[in-house]
Enzyme design. Structure first.
Site, PDB file in Angstrom:
ATOM      1  N   CYS A 188     -41.407 -12.289 -17.521  1.00  0.00           N
ATOM      2  CA  CYS A 188     -40.031 -12.454 -17.016  1.00  0.00           C
ATOM      3  C   CYS A 188     -39.157 -11.491 -17.798  1.00  0.00           C
ATOM      4  CB  CYS A 188     -39.562 -13.892 -17.186  1.00  0.00           C
ATOM      5  SG  CYS A 188     -40.712 -15.131 -16.533  1.00  0.00           S
ATOM      6  N   PRO A 191     -33.315  -8.619 -18.505  1.00  0.00           N
ATOM      7  CA  PRO A 191     -32.852  -7.250 -18.247  1.00  0.00           C
ATOM      8  C   PRO A 191     -33.593  -6.160 -19.006  1.00  0.00           C
ATOM      9  CG  PRO A 191     -31.356  -8.329 -19.754  1.00  0.00           C
ATOM     10  CD  PRO A 191     -32.367  -9.363 -19.362  1.00  0.00           C
ATOM     11  N   LYS A 194     -36.158  -6.951 -24.569  1.00  0.00           N
ATOM     12  CA  LYS A 194     -37.430  -7.252 -25.229  1.00  0.00           C
ATOM     13  C   LYS A 194     -38.509  -6.255 -24.802  1.00  0.00           C
ATOM     14  CE  LYS A 194     -36.460 -12.243 -25.379  1.00  0.00           C
ATOM     15  NZ  LYS A 194     -35.285 -12.249 -24.484  1.00  0.00           N
ATOM     16  N   CYS A 325     -34.236 -19.999 -24.453  1.00  0.00           N
ATOM     17  CA  CYS A 325     -32.973 -20.093 -25.183  1.00  0.00           C
ATOM     18  C   CYS A 325     -32.383 -21.481 -24.951  1.00  0.00           C
ATOM     19  CB  CYS A 325     -31.999 -18.988 -24.771  1.00  0.00           C
ATOM     20  SG  CYS A 325     -31.777 -18.788 -23.001  1.00  0.00           S
TER      21      CYS A 325
END
Length: 739
Positions: A188, A191, A194, A325
């Site tokens: 996933c 944007p 990572k 998160c």
């Protein structure tokens, strides 16, 4: 919503944007929101949610005596954090510039009577490449004393040299511990902050232009995939591929190993799943009023399916990082516990307590309860009434068996609390695969199936925003229900051999019914050995015989090949063996032995501050190299002088054009400003005092060219210039390459 309603809403939004600050009808509040800073603060929203407090106090996620500090931290704006991106030599040069110029200028500085806090490095991030500061965007934008620093941050962020990435989101790639030879799946990815971290890890050794590993970055949202492309493109890596699929049903890919097709298993998988995001309350203020346990209950199933799919595709001995998160154990420990239980020992939680020294974290919970949105609690599945079974599932509860629970070592999970190091809230768990998942070990079950294999249902190459992604193919479903890898490989070979696929051509999926808002993808076509396109390019640039020409591809089967892309041999293998499923983006990293002009630091300044300088304006050494070259694209290379440590110490490679009497670079505005800043030039002062070419119009590398030779020559000489080997925005005619 109808078309007229949408138009009215759009007009209202545009009118609100045009309103000046201080006007009536709520514009003052809008102004506050606009200036609220990186933390995205909304002062008019009351930061209270009694149900939130009741829920987490009951679960005891915060140590005793720290609740008030926890809530106080959540109500404070999130500090701005930035990560210096790019490859090592370049990143260190930016760090040197930050520490010795911009940060020093902030020392003893006062704004509106308050002393400015100098940015500090994140103690747990390696090599001081990540920093945080309490300066809000409002202060940065409104304070004349901070203008230089603000312009630096804006420009470097736009050009991709600095990433305004939240501190806790930097943790998963670090714990993944990726190496240059690893095959990595980012499930996933959008944007993409990572993802860029992972690409940088692949290129840890800058002397190896083609690492053995690669990153496949996936996202379900087609539009967000283009954010991934934008993030990854600036790194000019041939080892990144962007795909568009539902992560919970992402198909297995095949690779060719010594002439035999095998399933691709990944060495590292990043599983940063969609979540309720209550760890982001410091920057996403809407969470305060919208928070409810229903969000977690609805996301739990999807999160578990994504994590399970990732575990299936992980190689034995590989590492998968699961992160959210969210602070909610329903999205965190419950997913991990369920995954460990169904793996029957194939997965285990790794102890990573010593891998990030300086990072403060709380161990994972071993007991928790489930609460409905109206505040009703359930301690175990047996207590849940039948009417709630569609909302609450058995996998949301901790295991009943104490021995089984203890063997899971859920305390090895990491929960980051906001008040411990002034960050957002976060959860991360590191899983290691010890053996195949149990359903992949079982013998094949082909009940009621004919000997002739059925045609597989093609998976969608692009899942439109708002549409449900297609499920796994028939082949995939059989794999998950017990068919072994060998049989899958045999069937896949039969299906592909029966097709009409041309050698080296990776076409789009077979035609199917037209979808509303569908996405059409051009094919990938690898350049054959005897293609007449390549010899003129090879001669023009004196390409080394070892140049991997088989890894060049174009995006058209007919007409003129205007753009070529370079991929690593490993990604070529993936593309050729999964052409019916794949789409992506690639960047050519040229291996050129000719038409290279070595320039000095002064030459670089001349080329970046003047649009089309005459050749005579270059240093004598550079002029001698350039004067005998025929018109066409060139490579301008600067090598640092280690005996002059005060000068720019990272190599620079710029793309340019040698005209009849002039020379120019193809460098976007932000890249120009970046390199000038790295050379110690104060860009704003230069623009005002000397009136150089660094205006918004001229710095964008799109102005008129001297002698009008370029526009005409580029049209007639494409077979003998780098435009014939153009790689989109990252080669000649596009961005710079810095190594």
């Amino acid at each position: 919503m109808g078309r007229r309603a949408r138009c009215r809403r759009l007009q209202q939004q545009q009118q609100q944007r045009r309103r000046p600050e201080g006007t009536e009808d709520g514009a003052e509040g809008a102004g506050k929101r606009h200036d609220a800073g990186w933390e995205g603060g909304y002062p008019e929203i009351v930061k209270e949610n009694k149900l939130f407090e009741h829920y987490y106090q009951e679960l005891k996620i915060v140590p005793e005596g720290e609740w008030d500090q926890f809530m106080e931290a959540l109500r404070e704006p999130l500090p701005a954090t930035l990560r210096i991106t790019g490859y090592k030599s370049h990143a260190k040069e930016i760090l040197h510039c930050l520490k010795n110029k911009y940060f020093k200028e902030l020392e003893d500085l006062e704004v509106d009577g308050q002393k400015v806090e100098v940015p500090q490095p994140l103690s747990w991030y390696p090599e001081e490449l990540a920093w945080h500061t309490n300066l809000s965007r409002k202060i940065l934008r409104k304070s004349p004393q901070l203008e230089k620093f603000h312009q630096f941050l804006v420009s470097e962020t736009e050009s991709g040299n600095i990433s305004r990435q939240e501190a806790v989101s930097m943790i998963p790639p670090l714990l993944l511990n990726a190496q240059p030879h690893h095959k990595i799946l980012d499930m996933c990815a959008a944007p993409g902050s990572k993802t860029t971290q992972l690409i940088e890890m692949l290129h840890a050794d800058m002397n190896v232009p083609f690492p053995e590993g690669f990153v496949i970055a996936n996202d379900v949202d087609n539009k967000r995939c283009y954010l991934l492309v934008h993030q990854a493109k600036r790194l000019s890596s041939p080892c990144i591929m962007v795909v568009n699929h539902d992560a919970s049903s992402i198909p297995r890919l095949m690779i060719d190993v010594n002439g035999k097709k095998e399933v691709l298993f990944y060495d590292r998988i990043l599983c940063d799943v969609p979540c309720s995001g209550d760890g982001t309350m410091r920057k996403n203020i809407d969470v305060w009023k919208k928070w409810t346990t229903l969000n977690s209950l609805q996301l739990h199933g999807l999160q578990l399916r994504i994590a399970t799919r990732g575990a299936e595709q992980l190689v034995e001995g590989g590492r998968m990082v699961y992160s959210t998160c969210s602070l909610n154990p329903i999205e965190d420990e419950a997913v991990i516990a369920s995954l460990l239980e169904k793996s029957e020992g194939a997965l285990e939680l790794a102890d990573v307590s010593s891998e990030l020294p300086g990072l403060k974290w709380m161990p994972g919970l071993t007991q928790w309860k489930v609460m409905t949105k109206d505040g009703q609690w359930f301690a175990e599945w047996d207590e849940v009434p039948h009417s709630r079974h569609t909302q609450i599932r058995p996998t949301m509860f901790p295991p009943k068996d104490p021995e089984k629970l203890q063997a899971m070592h859920l305390e090895r999970c990491l929960r980051i609390l906001p008040h411990h190091q002034n960050t957002g809230g976060f959860f991360v768990a590191v899983l290691v695969k010890k053996s195949s998942m149990p359903w992949n070990k079982r013998p094949p079950k082909l009940q009621g199936e004919s000997a002739k294999p059925r045609d597989p249902v093609q998976s969608s190459p692009a899942v439109p925003t708002g549409e449900k992604a297609e499920g796994p193919s028939e082949l995939e479903r059989k794999l998950d229900t017990g068919i072994g890898d060998a049989e899958i490989i045999e069937r896949t070979e039969d299906l592909e051999n029966n097709g009409n696929k041309k050698d080296g051509v990776c076409g789009p999926p077979p035609s199917k019914k037209m979808k509303l808002f569908g996405f059409k993808e051009d094919p990938f076509v690898f350049i054959p050995e005897d293609d007449p396109l390549f010899p003129p390019i090879q001669k023009f640039y004196a390409l080394d015989p070892s140049f991997p020409r088989m890894n060049l591809l174009t995006r058209t089967t007919e007409g003129k090949k205007r753009q070529l892309y370079m991929v690593s041999k490993e990604l070529r293998n993936v593309l050729l063996n999964n052409s019916e499923r794949m789409k992506g983006i690639y960047t050519l990293y040229p291996f050129i032995n000719s038409r290279i002009i070595t320039v000095s630091l002064e030459d670089v300044k001349t080329l970046l501050t003047q649009e089309n300088p005459f050749l005579r304006k270059l240093s004598n050494e550079a002029y001698i190299q350039a004067k005998d070259l025929v018109k066409g694209s060139v490579v301008l290379k600067y090598e640092p002088d280690p005996t002059k440590p005060d000068t720019l110490q990272c190599p620079i490679v710029l793309c340019g054009w040698r005209g009849k009497t002039s020379i120019r670079t193809f460098v976007p505005k932000n890249e120009r400003l970046h390199y000038l800043r790295m050379m110690g030039l104060e860009v704003l002062a230069e623009k005002r005092k000397e009136g150089t070419a660094l205006t918004d119009e001229s710095a964008a590398s799109s102005g008129p060219l001297e002698d009008e030779e370029v526009s005409a020559d580029q049209k007639t000489e494409q077979t003998a210039s780098p435009d014939a080997t153009s790689t989109g925005s990252d080669s000649v005619g596009g961005a710079t390459v810095s190594r």
